[in-house]
Scaffold this motif. Sequence first.
Motif, mmCIF file in Angstrom:
data_model
loop_
_atom_site.group_PDB
_atom_site.id
_atom_site.type_symbol
_atom_site.label_atom_id
_atom_site.label_comp_id
_atom_site.label_asym_id
_atom_site.label_seq_id
_atom_site.Cartn_x
_atom_site.Cartn_y
_atom_site.Cartn_z
ATOM 1 N N GLY A 31 0.775 -1.235 0.000
ATOM 2 C CA GLY A 31 0.000 0.000 0.000
ATOM 3 C C GLY A 31 0.804 1.282 0.000
ATOM 4 O O GLY A 31 0.251 2.357 0.235
ATOM 5 N N LEU A 32 2.116 1.219 -0.282
ATOM 6 C CA LEU A 32 2.920 2.439 -0.305
ATOM 7 C C LEU A 32 2.361 3.429 -1.319
ATOM 8 O O LEU A 32 1.956 3.062 -2.418
ATOM 9 N N ASP A 33 2.352 4.694 -0.931
ATOM 10 C CA ASP A 33 1.762 5.739 -1.756
ATOM 11 C C ASP A 33 2.730 6.915 -1.810
ATOM 12 O O ASP A 33 3.655 7.022 -0.993
ATOM 13 N N PHE A 34 2.550 7.800 -2.777
ATOM 14 C CA PHE A 34 3.338 9.027 -2.822
ATOM 15 C C PHE A 34 2.659 10.065 -1.933
ATOM 16 O O PHE A 34 1.518 10.453 -2.170
ATOM 17 N N VAL A 35 3.380 10.501 -0.884
ATOM 18 C CA VAL A 35 2.809 11.459 0.070
ATOM 19 C C VAL A 35 3.773 12.623 0.255
ATOM 20 O O VAL A 35 4.982 12.502 0.066
ATOM 21 N N LYS A 36 3.210 13.778 0.657
ATOM 22 C CA LYS A 36 4.017 14.955 0.938
ATOM 23 C C LYS A 36 4.608 14.857 2.333
ATOM 24 O O LYS A 36 3.901 14.575 3.292
ATOM 25 N N ASP A 37 5.908 15.082 2.434
ATOM 26 C CA ASP A 37 6.592 15.039 3.719
ATOM 27 C C ASP A 37 6.434 16.386 4.402
ATOM 28 O O ASP A 37 7.072 17.368 4.017
ATOM 29 N N GLY A 38 5.585 16.439 5.423
ATOM 30 C CA GLY A 38 5.337 17.695 6.125
ATOM 31 C C GLY A 38 6.540 18.215 6.883
ATOM 32 O O GLY A 38 6.594 19.388 7.236
ATOM 33 N N ASP A 39 7.531 17.344 7.138
ATOM 34 C CA ASP A 39 8.718 17.766 7.877
ATOM 35 C C ASP A 39 9.799 18.347 6.968
ATOM 36 O O ASP A 39 10.766 18.921 7.449
ATOM 37 N N GLU A 40 9.656 18.177 5.674
ATOM 38 C CA GLU A 40 10.691 18.646 4.744
ATOM 39 C C GLU A 40 10.088 19.447 3.604
ATOM 40 O O GLU A 40 10.266 19.140 2.432
ATOM 41 N N LYS A 41 9.340 20.485 3.978
ATOM 42 C CA LYS A 41 8.784 21.439 3.013
ATOM 43 C C LYS A 41 8.018 20.757 1.887
ATOM 44 O O LYS A 41 8.221 21.026 0.706
ATOM 45 N N ASN A 42 7.153 19.826 2.296
ATOM 46 C CA ASN A 42 6.243 19.151 1.354
ATOM 47 C C ASN A 42 6.960 18.365 0.253
ATOM 48 O O ASN A 42 6.439 18.182 -0.840
ATOM 49 N N LYS A 43 8.159 17.888 0.547
ATOM 50 C CA LYS A 43 8.853 17.005 -0.384
ATOM 51 C C LYS A 43 8.061 15.707 -0.520
ATOM 52 O O LYS A 43 7.565 15.162 0.453
ATOM 53 N N VAL A 44 7.924 15.194 -1.736
ATOM 54 C CA VAL A 44 7.124 13.992 -1.984
ATOM 55 C C VAL A 44 8.003 12.750 -1.890
ATOM 56 O O VAL A 44 9.114 12.698 -2.434
ATOM 57 N N GLY A 45 7.506 11.737 -1.178
ATOM 58 C CA GLY A 45 8.212 10.472 -1.066
ATOM 59 C C GLY A 45 7.236 9.345 -0.812
ATOM 60 O O GLY A 45 6.035 9.565 -0.646
ATOM 61 N N LEU A 46 7.737 8.114 -0.769
ATOM 62 C CA LEU A 46 6.890 6.952 -0.504
ATOM 63 C C LEU A 46 6.522 6.893 0.981
ATOM 64 O O LEU A 46 7.348 7.155 1.847
ATOM 65 N N GLY A 47 5.271 6.543 1.242
ATOM 66 C CA GLY A 47 4.829 6.443 2.625
ATOM 67 C C GLY A 47 3.327 6.254 2.725
ATOM 68 O O GLY A 47 2.700 5.682 1.822
ATOM 69 N N TYR A 48 2.758 6.748 3.806
ATOM 70 C CA TYR A 48 1.322 6.626 4.053
ATOM 71 C C TYR A 48 0.788 7.949 4.598
ATOM 72 O O TYR A 48 1.504 8.709 5.267
ATOM 73 N N TRP A 49 -0.474 8.210 4.332
ATOM 74 C CA TRP A 49 -1.167 9.339 4.940
ATOM 75 C C TRP A 49 -1.643 8.928 6.328
ATOM 76 O O TRP A 49 -1.880 7.745 6.589
ATOM 77 N N LEU A 50 -1.793 9.901 7.210
ATOM 78 C CA LEU A 50 -2.165 9.615 8.594
ATOM 79 C C LEU A 50 -3.226 10.614 9.058
ATOM 80 O O LEU A 50 -3.077 11.819 8.869
ATOM 81 N N MET A 51 -4.304 10.094 9.637
ATOM 82 C CA MET A 51 -5.349 10.943 10.222
ATOM 83 C C MET A 51 -5.307 10.787 11.738
ATOM 84 O O MET A 51 -5.417 9.660 12.251
ATOM 85 N N ASN A 52 -5.119 11.896 12.445
ATOM 86 C CA ASN A 52 -5.024 11.874 13.899
ATOM 87 C C ASN A 52 -6.151 12.668 14.543
ATOM 88 O O ASN A 52 -6.546 13.724 14.037
ATOM 89 N N VAL A 53 -6.649 12.159 15.670
ATOM 90 C CA VAL A 53 -7.645 12.872 16.472
ATOM 91 C C VAL A 53 -7.217 12.767 17.930
ATOM 92 O O VAL A 53 -6.918 11.668 18.411
ATOM 93 N N VAL A 54 -7.170 13.905 18.640
ATOM 94 C CA VAL A 54 -6.825 13.889 20.063
ATOM 95 C C VAL A 54 -7.865 14.667 20.855
ATOM 96 O O VAL A 54 -8.571 15.521 20.316
ATOM 97 N N HIS A 55 -7.936 14.357 22.144
ATOM 98 C CA HIS A 55 -8.870 15.020 23.067
ATOM 99 C C HIS A 55 -8.076 15.914 24.006
ATOM 100 O O HIS A 55 -7.028 15.505 24.532
ATOM 101 N N ILE A 56 -8.546 17.152 24.197
ATOM 102 C CA ILE A 56 -7.953 18.072 25.164
ATOM 103 C C ILE A 56 -9.016 18.414 26.200
ATOM 104 O O ILE A 56 -10.099 18.898 25.848
ATOM 105 N N ASP A 57 -8.723 18.161 27.482
ATOM 106 C CA ASP A 57 -9.723 18.461 28.508
ATOM 107 C C ASP A 57 -9.487 19.845 29.114
ATOM 108 O O ASP A 57 -8.587 20.586 28.684
ATOM 109 N N LYS A 58 -10.271 20.199 30.119
ATOM 110 C CA LYS A 58 -10.194 21.538 30.708
ATOM 111 C C LYS A 58 -8.880 21.777 31.439
ATOM 112 O O LYS A 58 -8.502 22.932 31.689
ATOM 113 N N ALA A 59 -8.177 20.701 31.803
ATOM 114 C CA ALA A 59 -6.872 20.846 32.450
ATOM 115 C C ALA A 59 -5.737 20.817 31.427
ATOM 116 O O ALA A 59 -4.573 20.691 31.795
#
Length: 337
Positions: A31-59
Amino acid sequence: MDCVSDTIHEGDYILFDGSDIQKKYAKTMEGLDFVKDGDEKNKVGLGYWLMNVVHIDKANKMTPLYNKLYSFDHGAKSEDNEAIEALKEVDNAISKNVTCVFDRGFDRQIIKDYVVSQQNNFIIRLKKNTKLIYKGKETTVSTIGKKIPFFMELTANKRGKNKSKKINFECGAVKVKYRIKQREFELWLVATKRKSGGKYWLLTNSPKHTITEVISEAFQAYGFRWKIEEYHRHIKSSYDLENIQIKKFDGLQCMLAILTIAMGILYNTLESMHLRLLLDSKIKILDKNKVSELRNFIYYKISTIIKILLANVYTKHIIQSKQTQVDVGQMRLNLDF
């Protein structure tokens, strides 16, 4: 996500963000895909896309909720579809009055239509050419922004490695409308401007009643974005996520799920032990022995300590025998590894 839903309360925030995993040296992983590397100024390389969701509470405590790898070479239809699927997962698991927060990468019509039509609380950072209805006329956000009076001053703390810097903003807001087909939804457009330069615009459906409360909440909630960015960097650097070599796509997804559970334990279950691990573990991890090192994002240090403490611990040390000793009437479980 269901197992942590009891820790989520009304008024908390749920942050959504997309990222990527680069696989520079893997050529045969499924399933390797061509993705933009967010750590290197959107350089394109082989990898995977990632969707993240986190919870932040009142503290301001963070809990990972949802991490999913996807690839257009392995069944994914679109980024929009993956974002909406993550939204539906959250909606199904959390039946509470929370506020969902999105960066401008989610400023796409399909996603906005879905988010707005649900009529839940949300904050979306908008691109300057996005159009909204203001005073009965469809107008770009940048044009509306020029007409918004900046009457509030708010301060954000930009955190560095061991120090923080205060940045001052001028803020204002106006009522706008967003149209989906023939239906119009009344929302707030919050505008903020750094005294030293840049502007940004936040579209929000807020539970607050006054304009000052709406602005304050949008400003605070969007400011939590740095936490999910740190989470991305943490799982990549401390756990070497990008160098894990698992040939099957489903196997890599399972590994990510295990890592998400482990991060939840690290951030929450072990929270009461953080200071003891930093100060009493006898592992030299603090550079300057200053209070500032115990603030901000300390999880890199905690991860290093736990890695050292568990370096020589294996499954055989934990499980004393392959068969558990049980009382009569209980199930006997074979633990074969």
